[in-house]
Write an enzyme that holds these catalytic residues in place. Structure first.
Site, PDB file in Angstrom:
ATOM      1  N   ALA A 252      -2.023   9.211   1.690  1.00  0.00           N
ATOM      2  CA  ALA A 252      -2.964   8.223   1.267  1.00  0.00           C
ATOM      3  C   ALA A 252      -3.002   8.390  -0.350  1.00  0.00           C
ATOM      4  O   ALA A 252      -2.618   9.466  -0.804  1.00  0.00           O
ATOM      5  CB  ALA A 252      -4.149   8.853   1.744  1.00  0.00           C
ATOM      6  N   LYS A 253      -2.894   7.273  -0.881  1.00  0.00           N
ATOM      7  CA  LYS A 253      -3.020   7.146  -2.595  1.00  0.00           C
ATOM      8  C   LYS A 253      -4.431   7.461  -2.967  1.00  0.00           C
ATOM      9  O   LYS A 253      -5.365   6.307  -3.133  1.00  0.00           O
ATOM     10  CB  LYS A 253      -2.474   5.832  -2.875  1.00  0.00           C
ATOM     11  N   ALA A 254      -4.961   8.812  -2.687  1.00  0.00           N
ATOM     12  CA  ALA A 254      -6.381   9.125  -2.818  1.00  0.00           C
ATOM     13  C   ALA A 254      -6.589   9.773  -4.328  1.00  0.00           C
ATOM     14  O   ALA A 254      -5.870  10.338  -4.758  1.00  0.00           O
ATOM     15  CB  ALA A 254      -6.914  10.327  -2.088  1.00  0.00           C
TER      16      ALA A 254
END
Length: 306
Positions: A158-160
């Site tokens: 996830a690009k969190a």
């Protein structure tokens, strides 16, 4: 980098002035890092302005949100069209796009379910991420003392926003020690990635790169390099990489939407190859930029004209 404050922001389906892009101090995202984001580039080509792999960026945004159980109140198609429209509204021919999904103002607590999911898209002009000369001459980097997340701690697919606290530590340490960028290792001590870039290692014309299991983000430029390199006749091997393998490499380069394809000329003051952009890196880099500039046929369908 100074922002042009005359630009508009797309927020929850409406265009608002740049200086009205606010969030409340009690917003969940400010206290718990609950945001997902993307970075995409629009290039000015001979055929007009085009966003590189827009649908793939949007798909990854929705996948990131799904992992964190965030229901985005727009469809992927609506976000794609909003990305194109914000560029038209701001009259930008070449720009960086930042779609952002976050949990907004609501009850504060670790449980985020009472907070609304907000969506915004910002865009601005942004040059070479690692410096103007980086694409040709390369950058000096180091191995960081900070490791990437161990399995089953933080989802690195996830690009969190919260994940990038780790990236900030890597980047700050590198810069304060006189380097341009840092390379993180996994919790097992194998090569992971840069603070915001994937990494490729070339030894005797064979290209190696860490697998997704090495706590890396599934980069879209990374995936593009897979396609280009294989079509150019190179072999790419995904495998865990020991740190010392990079010291003896012929060439190494970073990839990313911001970094594009940036060669590495030294690691920990050890020169890599000739200490500048190598021949394999050059071929792949020029092939990618030729497509991005519409100088040759986009047979992969990567360009989305606005």
């Amino acid at each position: 980098m100074a922002f042009d404050e005359s630009l508009k922001i797309w927020k929850n389906g409406e265009f608002i002035p740049w200086n009205e892009g606010h969030v409340h101090l009690a917003s969940h995202v400010l206290h718990y890092g609950s945001s997902m984001f993307e970075g995409a580039r629009c290039y000015k080509t001979r055929k007009g302005s085009a966003i590189f792999r827009l649908e793939d960026h949007t798909r990854r945004l929705f996948n990131s949100a799904k992992i964190y159980r965030m229901e985005i109140p727009f469809t992927q198609g609506e976000i794609n069209e909003a990305c194109k429209e914000i560029l038209r509204v701001n009259k930008l021919e070449a720009a960086y796009l930042r779609p952002l999904v976050y949990r907004g103002y609501g009850p504060l607590g670790v449980d985020p379910r009472g907070c609304p999911v907000e969506v915004a898209i910002l865009t601005w002009e942004w040059g070479a991420y690692l410096g103007k000369e980086a694409l040709e001459k390369g950058v000096d980097v180091c191995f960081s003392s900070w490791h990437r997340h161990a399995p089953n701690t933080m989802p690195t697919l996830a690009k969190a926003g919260g994940n990038y606290l780790n990236s900030q530590l890597i980047k700050l340490e590198a810069i304060l020690d006189g380097y341009t960028e840092g390379i993180a290792l996994t919790s097992d001590g194998y090569v992971s990635e840069g603070s915001g870039e994937n990494i490729f290692v070339i030894i005797q014309n064979k290209i190696y790169t860490p697998p997704l299991s090495s706590a890396i983000l599934p980069g879209i430029t990374r995936d593009s390099v897979f396609t280009l390199a294989r079509d150019l006749g190179y072999t790419i091997v995904e495998q865990v990489l020991p740190r010392e393998m990079l010291y003896i490499a012929d060439e190494i380069f970073f990839t990313g939407t911001a970094a594009e394809i940036s060669p590495i000329r030294s690691i920990d003051h050890i020169q890599i190859g000739a200490g500048s952009r190598g021949p394999v890196t050059t071929v792949i880099q020029k092939k990618l930029f030729s497509i991005l500039g519409a100088e040759e046929e986009d047979k992969y369908g990567w360009l989305y004209y606005i």
